[in-house]
Motif scaffolding. Structure first.
Motif, mmCIF file in Angstrom:
data_model
loop_
_atom_site.group_PDB
_atom_site.id
_atom_site.type_symbol
_atom_site.label_atom_id
_atom_site.label_comp_id
_atom_site.label_asym_id
_atom_site.label_seq_id
_atom_site.Cartn_x
_atom_site.Cartn_y
_atom_site.Cartn_z
ATOM 1 N N GLN A 33 -0.897 -4.160 -3.688
ATOM 2 C CA GLN A 33 -2.278 -3.858 -3.301
ATOM 3 C C GLN A 33 -3.259 -4.311 -4.370
ATOM 4 O O GLN A 33 -4.377 -4.729 -4.057
ATOM 5 C CB GLN A 33 -2.430 -2.360 -3.044
ATOM 6 C CG GLN A 33 -1.606 -1.842 -1.869
ATOM 7 C CD GLN A 33 -2.001 -2.493 -0.556
ATOM 8 O OE1 GLN A 33 -1.387 -3.456 -0.115
ATOM 9 N NE2 GLN A 33 -3.025 -1.976 0.082
ATOM 10 N N LEU A 34 -2.843 -4.232 -5.631
ATOM 11 C CA LEU A 34 -3.667 -4.748 -6.715
ATOM 12 C C LEU A 34 -3.970 -6.227 -6.502
ATOM 13 O O LEU A 34 -5.120 -6.679 -6.646
ATOM 14 C CB LEU A 34 -2.947 -4.531 -8.049
ATOM 15 C CG LEU A 34 -3.269 -5.472 -9.222
ATOM 16 C CD1 LEU A 34 -4.688 -5.251 -9.697
ATOM 17 C CD2 LEU A 34 -2.286 -5.252 -10.365
ATOM 18 N N LYS A 35 -2.939 -6.994 -6.131
ATOM 19 C CA LYS A 35 -3.119 -8.428 -5.888
ATOM 20 C C LYS A 35 -4.033 -8.661 -4.681
ATOM 21 O O LYS A 35 -4.832 -9.601 -4.666
ATOM 22 C CB LYS A 35 -1.764 -9.098 -5.643
ATOM 23 C CG LYS A 35 -0.744 -8.919 -6.759
ATOM 24 C CD LYS A 35 -1.194 -9.548 -8.055
ATOM 25 C CE LYS A 35 -0.108 -9.447 -9.107
ATOM 26 N NZ LYS A 35 -0.561 -9.987 -10.408
ATOM 27 N N VAL A 36 -3.891 -7.802 -3.678
ATOM 28 C CA VAL A 36 -4.735 -7.925 -2.481
ATOM 29 C C VAL A 36 -6.203 -7.743 -2.853
ATOM 30 O O VAL A 36 -7.074 -8.515 -2.434
ATOM 31 C CB VAL A 36 -4.323 -6.891 -1.414
ATOM 32 C CG1 VAL A 36 -5.333 -6.877 -0.268
ATOM 33 C CG2 VAL A 36 -2.939 -7.207 -0.880
ATOM 34 N N VAL A 37 -6.497 -6.728 -3.648
ATOM 35 C CA VAL A 37 -7.887 -6.458 -4.038
ATOM 36 C C VAL A 37 -8.428 -7.598 -4.903
ATOM 37 O O VAL A 37 -9.586 -7.998 -4.762
ATOM 38 C CB VAL A 37 -7.986 -5.105 -4.785
ATOM 39 C CG1 VAL A 37 -9.410 -4.879 -5.292
ATOM 40 C CG2 VAL A 37 -7.576 -3.968 -3.857
ATOM 41 N N PHE B 151 -5.642 0.999 -2.607
ATOM 42 C CA PHE B 151 -4.905 1.648 -3.686
ATOM 43 C C PHE B 151 -4.146 2.877 -3.182
ATOM 44 O O PHE B 151 -3.023 3.139 -3.621
ATOM 45 C CB PHE B 151 -5.863 2.041 -4.815
ATOM 46 C CG PHE B 151 -6.454 0.864 -5.539
ATOM 47 C CD1 PHE B 151 -5.674 0.096 -6.387
ATOM 48 C CD2 PHE B 151 -7.792 0.518 -5.382
ATOM 49 C CE1 PHE B 151 -6.204 -0.994 -7.070
ATOM 50 C CE2 PHE B 151 -8.335 -0.564 -6.048
ATOM 51 C CZ PHE B 151 -7.543 -1.314 -6.895
ATOM 52 N N ALA B 152 -4.769 3.612 -2.249
ATOM 53 C CA ALA B 152 -4.102 4.799 -1.695
ATOM 54 C C ALA B 152 -2.816 4.415 -0.972
ATOM 55 O O ALA B 152 -1.781 5.084 -1.107
ATOM 56 C CB ALA B 152 -5.048 5.534 -0.742
ATOM 57 N N LYS B 153 -2.874 3.333 -0.223
ATOM 58 C CA LYS B 153 -1.669 2.864 0.466
ATOM 59 C C LYS B 153 -0.601 2.454 -0.538
ATOM 60 O O LYS B 153 0.586 2.753 -0.361
ATOM 61 C CB LYS B 153 -2.027 1.677 1.367
ATOM 62 C CG LYS B 153 -0.851 1.162 2.210
ATOM 63 C CD LYS B 153 -1.296 0.043 3.128
ATOM 64 C CE LYS B 153 -0.123 -0.458 3.986
ATOM 65 N NZ LYS B 153 -0.538 -1.557 4.892
ATOM 66 N N GLY B 154 -1.026 1.792 -1.599
ATOM 67 C CA GLY B 154 -0.081 1.381 -2.636
ATOM 68 C C GLY B 154 0.578 2.570 -3.310
ATOM 69 O O GLY B 154 1.787 2.562 -3.588
ATOM 70 N N ILE B 155 -0.210 3.621 -3.568
ATOM 71 C CA ILE B 155 0.339 4.833 -4.174
ATOM 72 C C ILE B 155 1.389 5.449 -3.259
ATOM 73 O O ILE B 155 2.462 5.876 -3.708
ATOM 74 C CB ILE B 155 -0.783 5.860 -4.456
ATOM 75 C CG1 ILE B 155 -1.712 5.331 -5.550
ATOM 76 C CG2 ILE B 155 -0.197 7.205 -4.862
ATOM 77 C CD1 ILE B 155 -2.963 6.176 -5.737
ATOM 78 N N LEU C 292 1.843 -0.432 -5.107
ATOM 79 C CA LEU C 292 0.585 -0.465 -5.841
ATOM 80 C C LEU C 292 0.290 -1.838 -6.437
ATOM 81 O O LEU C 292 -0.859 -2.299 -6.422
ATOM 82 C CB LEU C 292 0.619 0.595 -6.954
ATOM 83 C CG LEU C 292 -0.684 0.848 -7.714
ATOM 84 C CD1 LEU C 292 -1.826 1.151 -6.750
ATOM 85 C CD2 LEU C 292 -0.503 1.999 -8.698
ATOM 86 N N ILE C 293 1.303 -2.510 -6.965
ATOM 87 C CA ILE C 293 1.088 -3.844 -7.540
ATOM 88 C C ILE C 293 0.689 -4.841 -6.451
ATOM 89 O O ILE C 293 -0.196 -5.687 -6.650
ATOM 90 C CB ILE C 293 2.359 -4.328 -8.263
ATOM 91 C CG1 ILE C 293 2.616 -3.472 -9.502
ATOM 92 C CG2 ILE C 293 2.230 -5.795 -8.661
ATOM 93 C CD1 ILE C 293 1.523 -3.560 -10.550
ATOM 94 N N LEU D 223 -4.850 2.922 -14.509
ATOM 95 C CA LEU D 223 -5.193 4.340 -14.521
ATOM 96 C C LEU D 223 -4.338 5.132 -13.536
ATOM 97 O O LEU D 223 -3.889 6.247 -13.841
ATOM 98 C CB LEU D 223 -6.678 4.518 -14.179
ATOM 99 C CG LEU D 223 -7.696 4.126 -15.246
ATOM 100 C CD1 LEU D 223 -9.110 4.357 -14.730
ATOM 101 C CD2 LEU D 223 -7.463 4.917 -16.532
ATOM 102 N N ILE D 224 -4.100 4.552 -12.369
ATOM 103 C CA ILE D 224 -3.291 5.238 -11.356
ATOM 104 C C ILE D 224 -1.861 5.433 -11.858
ATOM 105 O O ILE D 224 -1.293 6.528 -11.729
ATOM 106 C CB ILE D 224 -3.299 4.448 -10.040
ATOM 107 C CG1 ILE D 224 -4.689 4.489 -9.409
ATOM 108 C CG2 ILE D 224 -2.271 5.021 -9.058
ATOM 109 C CD1 ILE D 224 -4.857 3.597 -8.196
ATOM 110 N N TYR D 225 -1.282 4.382 -12.439
ATOM 111 C CA TYR D 225 0.075 4.511 -12.977
ATOM 112 C C TYR D 225 0.125 5.563 -14.083
ATOM 113 O O TYR D 225 1.085 6.342 -14.180
ATOM 114 C CB TYR D 225 0.563 3.167 -13.525
ATOM 115 C CG TYR D 225 1.240 2.308 -12.487
ATOM 116 C CD1 TYR D 225 2.444 2.706 -11.897
ATOM 117 C CD2 TYR D 225 0.684 1.095 -12.083
ATOM 118 C CE1 TYR D 225 3.069 1.919 -10.945
ATOM 119 C CE2 TYR D 225 1.311 0.306 -11.128
ATOM 120 C CZ TYR D 225 2.501 0.721 -10.563
ATOM 121 O OH TYR D 225 3.121 -0.047 -9.613
#
Length: 487
Positions: free
Chosen positions: A444-448, A286-290, A441-442, A464-466
C-alpha cells in the motif's frame, strides 16, 4: 499411540514439503495456453506491475484499489473479444515472466518490449504501442543533461528486469546502474540525488514530469533495435491461438485508433489521484495494509508455533531419523532467504497447486518462522536442569506428564523474551510478501507513492505505523512476561 509415532505423523507434511523444495532444482515452464482453454475457464488472467503510469497504475474507487491505465484497456479489449472476464494480478515487474512461465497468469501486459532475449521463453503479440525511451532528471539539472551521452560515468536508475536496464548497460558508457523494482522508488532516489537520471518509457517520464514540477523529461536518443521498439503482450511459450487472437484485437485497436483515447482516459484517472495528495486522504490504503499485515502476522505466529513445537521435539528426539529430518529442515529454512521461500511457494509449488498470493505468503512466512521458533523452544527445554526430569520420573510421573507439567512451564518462562522478539520481527519480515502482490502495508505504501508522486511522505507514515504496531506488541509481551514471572 506413542510419542514417536505421533511425531512421525505430524512431521509427514513437513517431510513432503522439504522433499519438494530440495528436489525442485530446475524450473518447470507452464504449457502453452489456447483460446479454448481460456474460454473454458471464462477468465483471462493478466499479470502486470501497476506502478508505471499511464500504462498501468492504481486508483481508489469506492474504497478499493483498482488497476487502470492504457495497458489495462488493451487487456480489456482482448478479454471482451474472447468473451471472458479479465482478472488482474499485480506483482513486481521482474516477477512477471516467472508468473507467466509458471502458469500464474495467462498473459503479461506491462509496457513490455518484445526483445529477442525474452522471446526465447515467451511468445509475443504484435506491438500495440510505440512509446520511445526518455530520461527523467531533476529540473535543476535539466541544462546539464541533453541525452544518454550526457550520462557517461553517471549514476542512472532503471526498473529491474526492464528493457531500460539493458539499454542503459549497453548504450551509456561506464554508467553506474541502480536497479529497483518500482518506479516510485527510482523517483525518490532521483529527487534525493542518489542517481542522476531515470531511463523510462516516454509516456511514463512525461507523466511524472507533468505531475511533479521538480522533474523534467529529456529525449534519451537511444539506438533502438527492431525488437526494442514498442510494447507487446507476452503469452506462455507455444500459445499460437492466443497470440493470433491478441493480434486480431491489436489490429482493431490500430484501425479504430483507440490508443489515443486509452491514453486520454488514463490521463483523466491520473489527475483524480493528484487532486488531493495528503496522506490523510489515503488513510484507507494504509488501513487496508495494516489489516493484511496483522492477519499474516497473527496466522503465521499461530502456525509457526505449532510447527515449531513439533520440530523442537523432533530435534531433541532420540530417533535418529526424526532428529536428522528436523535438523535438515531447520538448517535449510534458516539458510535460505525468506523472499526466495515466498517466491518458491507461490511460483514453484504453484506449478502443481494454484495457491493464491495471500495463502502463499502465509505458508512461507509460517514455515520460515517455525524453524526459528523450534530452535528457541529447543534451547529452552535443554536449559532445564536434567535433575528435574530424573526427580519427576522417580516420583512416578510419565515422560509425557514430566514434559507437560515440569519442563515446559519453566522453559516457557525462559524463552518468552526470545519468542517475543520473533513475534515482533515477524511483523516487519512479513512485508516481503508484497513482492507477489499481497496488499500488505509495504504494498500500500508503494500504491500511495505511485498515486501521489510523493516519495518520502508515504514512507514516513508507514514507518510510524510499523513503530506503533511493534511498540504495542512489545508492551503486551512485556506485560505477559511480568505476569508469568509472578505466577
Amino acid at each position: 499411540m506413542n510419542i514417536k509415532k505421533k511425531l512421525m505423523i505430524l512431521m509427514l507434511p513437513l517431510m513432503l514439503l522439504l522433499g519438494v523444495m530440495i528436489s525442485n532444482n530446475q524450473p518447470v515452464s507452464a504449457a502453452g495456453q489456447t483460446v479454448s482453454q481460456v474460454q473454458a475457464k471464462k477468465t483471462l488472467v493478466l499479470g502486470t506491475s501497476p506502478d508505471y503510469a499511464p500504462y498501468e497504475f492504481l486508483v481508489n474507487k469506492n474504497g478499493k484499489n483498482k488497476t487502470v491505465g492504457m495497458d489495462i484497456q488493451v487487456a480489456q479489449k482482448l478479454a471482451d473479444d474472447l468473451n471472458v472476464k479479465l482478472v488482474v494480478k499485480s506483482m513486481d515487474f521482474d516477477a512477471l515472466l516467472v508468473g507467466l512461465e509458471t502458469g500464474k497468469v495467462d498473459m503479461v501486459i506491462s509496457a513490455m518490449s518484445p526483445t529477442d532475449e525474452r522471446s526465447k521463453s515467451v511468445d509475443f503479440s504484435d506491438v500495440y504501442y510505440l512509446g520511445g525511451q526518455s530520461i527523467l532528471v531533476n529540473k535543476a539539472d535539466a541544462k546539464i543533461y541533453k541525452s544518454k551521452n550526457s550520462f557517461i560515468g553517471k549514476k542512472v536508475g532503471v526498473q529491474t528486469g526492464s528493457l531500460q536496464q539493458t539499454l542503459a548497460k549497453k548504450q551509456i558508457k561506464n554508467a553506474q546502474i541502480t536497479g529497483l523494482t518500482k518506479v516510485p522508488d527510482l523517483v525518490l532516489a532521483l529527487k534525493s540525488h542518489k542517481i542522476e537520471g531515470i531511463v523510462a518509457e516516454t509516456p511514463v517520464a512525461t507523466a511524472y514530469a507533468s505531475n511533479d514540477p521538480e522533474l523534467v523529461r529529456i529525449d534519451g536518443k537511444f539506438d533502438l533495435g527492431a525488437d526494442m521498439q514498442g510494447s507487446a503482450i507476452a503469452f506462455p511459450k507455444n500459445s499460437p491461438t492466443l497470440v493470433s487472437a491478441a493480434n486480431q484485437s491489436i489490429a482493431q485497436i490500430k484501425k479504430q485508433k483507440l490508443i489515443p483515447q486509452y491514453l486520454k482516459n488514463a490521463g483523466k484517472l491520473m489527475k483524480t489521484n493528484t487532486h488531493n495528495t495528503s496522506m490523510w486522504h489515503y488513510w484507507s490504503y494504509f488501513a487496508k495494509g495494516i489489516g493484511y499485515t496483522l492477519f499474516i502476522t497473527i496466522v503465521s505466529i499461530a502456525i509457526g508455533i505449532l510447527i515449531g513445537v513439533i520440530l523442537a521435539f523432533a530435534r531433541i528426539s532420540k530417533n535418529k531419523f526424526m532428529h536428522g529430518l528436523a535438523v535438515m529442515y531447520i538448517e535449510f529454512v534458516r539458510g535460505t532467504p525468506l523472499m526466495i521461500q515466498i517466491m518458491f511457494v507461490y511460483f514453484g509449488i504453484g506449478l502443481w497447486i494454484n495457491i493464491p498470493a495471500l495463502l502463499a505468503g502465509v505458508i512461507a512466512v509460517s514455515l520460515n518462522s517455525a524453524a526459528y521458533v523450534a530452535e528457541i523452544i529447543r534451547s529452552g527445554i535443554n536449559a532445564i536442569d536434567p535433575g528435574q526430569t530424573e526427580a519427576s520420573r522417580s516420583l512416578g510421573l510419565s515422560q509425557h506428564d514430566t514434559m507437560r507439567y515440569i519442563i515446559l512451564p519453566q522453559a516457557l518462562k525462559n524463552i518468552w523474551p526470545a519468542l517475543g522478539n520473533e513475534f515482533i520481527s515477524l511483523i516487519k519480515e512479513s512485508s516481503i510478501v508484497s513482492i507477489i502482490g499481497v496488499t500488505d502495508l509495504i504494498y500500500q505504501l508503494k500504491v500511495v507513492q505511485s498515486a501521489t508522486y510523493k516519495g518520502v511522505a508515504p514512507i514516513f507514515v508507514a514507518m510510524l505505523i510499523y513503530f506503533v504496531l511493534t511498540f504495542s506488541l512489545s508492551k503486551l509481551l512485556n506485560y505477559i512476561e511480568r505476569k508469568m514471572q509472578h505466577a
